[in-house]
Design an enzyme around this catalytic site. Structure first.
Site, PDB file in Angstrom:
ATOM      1  N   MET A 148     -85.250  17.872 -57.001  1.00 19.55           N
ATOM      2  CA  MET A 148     -86.236  18.292 -57.998  1.00 19.55           C
ATOM      3  C   MET A 148     -85.708  19.531 -58.714  1.00 19.55           C
ATOM      4  O   MET A 148     -84.998  20.350 -58.129  1.00 19.55           O
ATOM      5  CB  MET A 148     -87.556  18.625 -57.307  1.00 19.55           C
ATOM      6  CG  MET A 148     -88.580  19.294 -58.214  1.00 19.55           C
ATOM      7  SD  MET A 148     -90.184  19.492 -57.426  1.00 19.55           S
ATOM      8  CE  MET A 148     -89.807  20.691 -56.165  1.00 19.55           C
ATOM      9  N   ASP A 171     -86.704  21.513 -62.902  1.00 21.15           N
ATOM     10  CA  ASP A 171     -87.679  22.126 -63.807  1.00 21.15           C
ATOM     11  C   ASP A 171     -89.084  21.517 -63.742  1.00 21.15           C
ATOM     12  O   ASP A 171     -89.225  20.295 -63.769  1.00 21.15           O
ATOM     13  CB  ASP A 171     -87.255  21.965 -65.273  1.00 21.15           C
ATOM     14  CG  ASP A 171     -85.802  22.249 -65.540  1.00 21.15           C
ATOM     15  OD1 ASP A 171     -85.022  22.409 -64.591  1.00 21.15           O
ATOM     16  OD2 ASP A 171     -85.449  22.282 -66.733  1.00 21.15           O
ATOM     17  N   GLN A 191     -88.484  17.584 -63.280  1.00 19.59           N
ATOM     18  CA  GLN A 191     -87.160  16.975 -63.285  1.00 19.59           C
ATOM     19  C   GLN A 191     -86.886  16.455 -61.874  1.00 19.59           C
ATOM     20  O   GLN A 191     -86.952  17.216 -60.891  1.00 19.59           O
ATOM     21  CB  GLN A 191     -86.108  18.016 -63.694  1.00 19.59           C
ATOM     22  CG  GLN A 191     -86.218  18.433 -65.145  1.00 19.59           C
ATOM     23  CD  GLN A 191     -85.672  17.359 -66.081  1.00 19.59           C
ATOM     24  OE1 GLN A 191     -84.473  17.214 -66.241  1.00 19.59           O
ATOM     25  NE2 GLN A 191     -86.571  16.593 -66.693  1.00 19.59           N
ATOM     26  N   GLU A 250     -82.577  28.130 -72.471  1.00 20.71           N
ATOM     27  CA  GLU A 250     -83.233  26.908 -72.008  1.00 20.71           C
ATOM     28  C   GLU A 250     -84.728  27.165 -71.835  1.00 20.71           C
ATOM     29  O   GLU A 250     -85.162  28.298 -71.580  1.00 20.71           O
ATOM     30  CB  GLU A 250     -82.646  26.466 -70.662  1.00 20.71           C
ATOM     31  CG  GLU A 250     -81.171  26.142 -70.719  1.00 20.71           C
ATOM     32  CD  GLU A 250     -80.651  25.539 -69.414  1.00 20.71           C
ATOM     33  OE1 GLU A 250     -80.008  24.490 -69.487  1.00 20.71           O
ATOM     34  OE2 GLU A 250     -80.880  26.109 -68.343  1.00 20.71           O
TER      35      GLU A 250
END
Ligand code: FRU
Length: 548
Positions: free
Chosen positions: A20, A22, A38, A204
């Site tokens: 796992m 974001d 994610q 990001e």
């Protein structure tokens, strides 16, 4: 192997297995908190099958895991369904924008919607026939264009503004702005929202939101609509791809020019404040319409070996959802604090009052097994010791120090968690106080992982930062201990540090918690220490509901 099994958390968000990263598209919809993330459905590390995992909750603490929402299945996302964000349009419609890694590994933006908006669980998702809706514009590299985020809706001309993080040719972080009326066609504005002060690289998971300078919550769901001016400031946050940390800065966003300017450009985004000085990345906030508050999620990755992640069959946890407020007392930082729903997991507790910890000593806080705890502690140091320190010492820095082992005049002091009986394994969360050049006091808040594990194939650091302690305040800590994660909050959330730790001996029934004071001259009084054992959540998604 029992040691690896023990590392799985009891009350933090984790999918049942695999990798796992974001948090994506958190929202409140028809009675449920939705959380996407994610997720690699095929293994314990990131790869091109990165997808959107999905879970729902009533309280952001107990979760029901749902089928994977979106997987790479079109040319425009065949190298991954990357991060994105959910937006509720004025008519109640939900849309999701996300980055796709194309078959040629170009970063493009895509649109998706719930296949059946009447389903409160939003199980099925359909990707738009118009995808990709955006390709990198001229001058923007194919790998520097990701994590779209609709930020503001202008009612007068029904236009949305969307932000995307990028970097320029000189490696400065940039935030591009697009406008759209329908989420299908977009116009790139000639001016950017912000360019970083230093050449910090790719930005990001950019986030931008208003905070009220009264220290209260703000917002009506249409995030930026409150506008600039009286009583409002705007926080810009970005995840620094080079450095792998989440920075924020407080500033002002101007609706006219659609630009954002930091209050103090020496602490611009990327060089100043962080949500968390430990392990914490790719975070995102969302406005919780149900409880009228801003919530922060970020993921806490592993710092053990890839081989151990494969053996464990999982990697990463999410932090406990945190509320965000402007600190009306200091006016220079946010307050980042676990959601109040967490308190419902507190079971048997114990309180210790007025424990005096002499220089160079420790004190066992006997609560039995100490693997899942919520701790609140307040400390004072004796005034005579403070007054006796006349010389300034401004060289201290958590990350270059020897952590809890170093001995200064007025610190370190704090707690040892996930410690074994002999304290040969321990994670230390502490304050270190020294005199400033101007005669005042400076307080560092640090978390020392150096002796957290006897294993040597893991990254161990001392993390932390200075934290404002105002006149008349005690030194306060809140620490969430949950197997392999320690989340610590100083001064009610002015500074936060999260660590992943992998003890080899301080596990199961051998976990203990201690007070410690390694100062050479200050006597520390733990005015009050409250410790609660925390219930597990994973086997009981909803209190009173059977396990699925
Ligand atoms: C941040 C990030 C995002 C990207 C996603 C891919 O961790 O690199 O920029 O969308 O992860 O998994």
């Amino acid at each position: 192997n029992e040691m690896l099994k023990w590392q799985r958390t009891g009350y933090h968000f984790q999918p049942p297995n695999h990798f796992m990263a974001d948090p994506n598209a958190a929202m409140y919809y028809k009675g449920w908190y939705h959380f996407f993330y994610q997720y690699n459905p095929n293994g314990s590390a990131w790869d091109y099958s990165i997808s959107w995992g999905h879970a729902v909750s009533k309280d952001m603490i107990h979760w029901l895991h749902l089928p994977v929402a979106m997987v790479p299945d079109h040319w425009y996302d065949s190298k991954g369904v990357w991060s994105g964000y959910a937006t509720t349009l004025p008519d109640g419609r939900i849309i999701v924008l996300y980055t796709g890694g194309t078959d040629q590994l170009v970063q493009v933006q895509n649109l998706a919607e719930p296949a059946d908006p009447s389903d409160p669980l939003l199980i099925e998702w359909k990707k738009s026939n118009g995808n990709p809706i955006l390709m990198p514009p001229p001058g923007v590299g194919p790998h520097d264009f990701r994590d779209p985020f609709p930020v503001w809706y202008n009612e007068s001309d029904s236009t949305w503004h969307m932000l995307i993080g990028s970097k320029d040719d000189n490696h400065y972080g940039t935030v591009l702005i697009y406008t759209t009326k329908d989420f299908e066609t977009y116009t790139l504005l000639p001016d950017i929202l912000h360019k970083t002060k230093d050449s910090v690289g790719m930005l990001e998971c950019v986030d931008l939101y208003p905070v009220a300078t009264t220290g209260n919550q703000i917002g009506n769901g249409l995030e930026m609509k409150g506008g600039s001016g009286k009583g409002i400031k705007h926080v810009l946050k970005a995840s620094m791809d080079d450095e792998r940390h989440d920075y924020y800065a407080i500033g002002t966003f101007d609706l006219e020019s659609f630009s954002w300017v930091p209050d103090d450009d020496t602490i611009d985004v990327g060089v100043g404040l962080r949500y968390d000085y430990g392990k914490f990345y790719a975070s995102k906030t969302f406005y919780d319409q149900e409880k009228k508050r801003r919530i922060l999620w970020g993921y806490v990755g592993e710092v053990d070996s890839k081989a151990d992640d494969i053996l464990k069959g999982w990697a990463s946890v999410q932090n406990i959802a945190r509320t965000i407020l402007f600190d009306a007392k200091t006016r220079s930082n946010l307050l980042v604090w676990p959601v109040e729903e967490l308190d419902a997991l507190r079971t048997s507790g114990k309180e210790f009052n007025g424990v005096v910890v002499e220089p160079g000593s420790t004190y066992h806080l006997d609560v039995g097994t100490a693997t899942q705890l919520d701790i609140e502690a307040e400390f004072e140091i004796n005034k005579e010791a403070v007054d006796a320190v006349v010389e300034a010492d401004v060289t201290y820095n958590c990350s270059t120090s020897d952590g809890a082992a170093h001995r200064g005049l007025l610190g370190p002091f704090g707690l040892l968690v996930l410690a074994n009986e002999k304290m040969t394994e321990k994670t230390a969360t502490y304050f270190y106080v020294s005199r400033n050049a101007d005669g005042g006091l400076q307080t560092h808040f640090c978390q020392d992982e150096l002796r957290s594990s006897k294993a040597n194939d893991i990254t161990k650091r001392v993390v932390g930062h200075t934290v404002p302690v105002l006149h008349g305040e005690t030194f306060s800590l809140r620490i969430l201990v949950d197997h392999s994660i320690v989340e610590s909050f100083a001064q009610k959330g002015r500074a936060v540090a999260t660590s992943r730790v992998y003890p080899t001996e301080a596990i199961y029934d051998s976990t203990r918690v201690f007070l410690f004071n390694n100062a050479t001259s200050a006597t520390v009084t733990a005015k009050s220490v409250k410790i609660w054992h925390m219930n597990s959540t994973h086997n009981h998604p909803f209190p009173g509901f059977p396990a699925p």
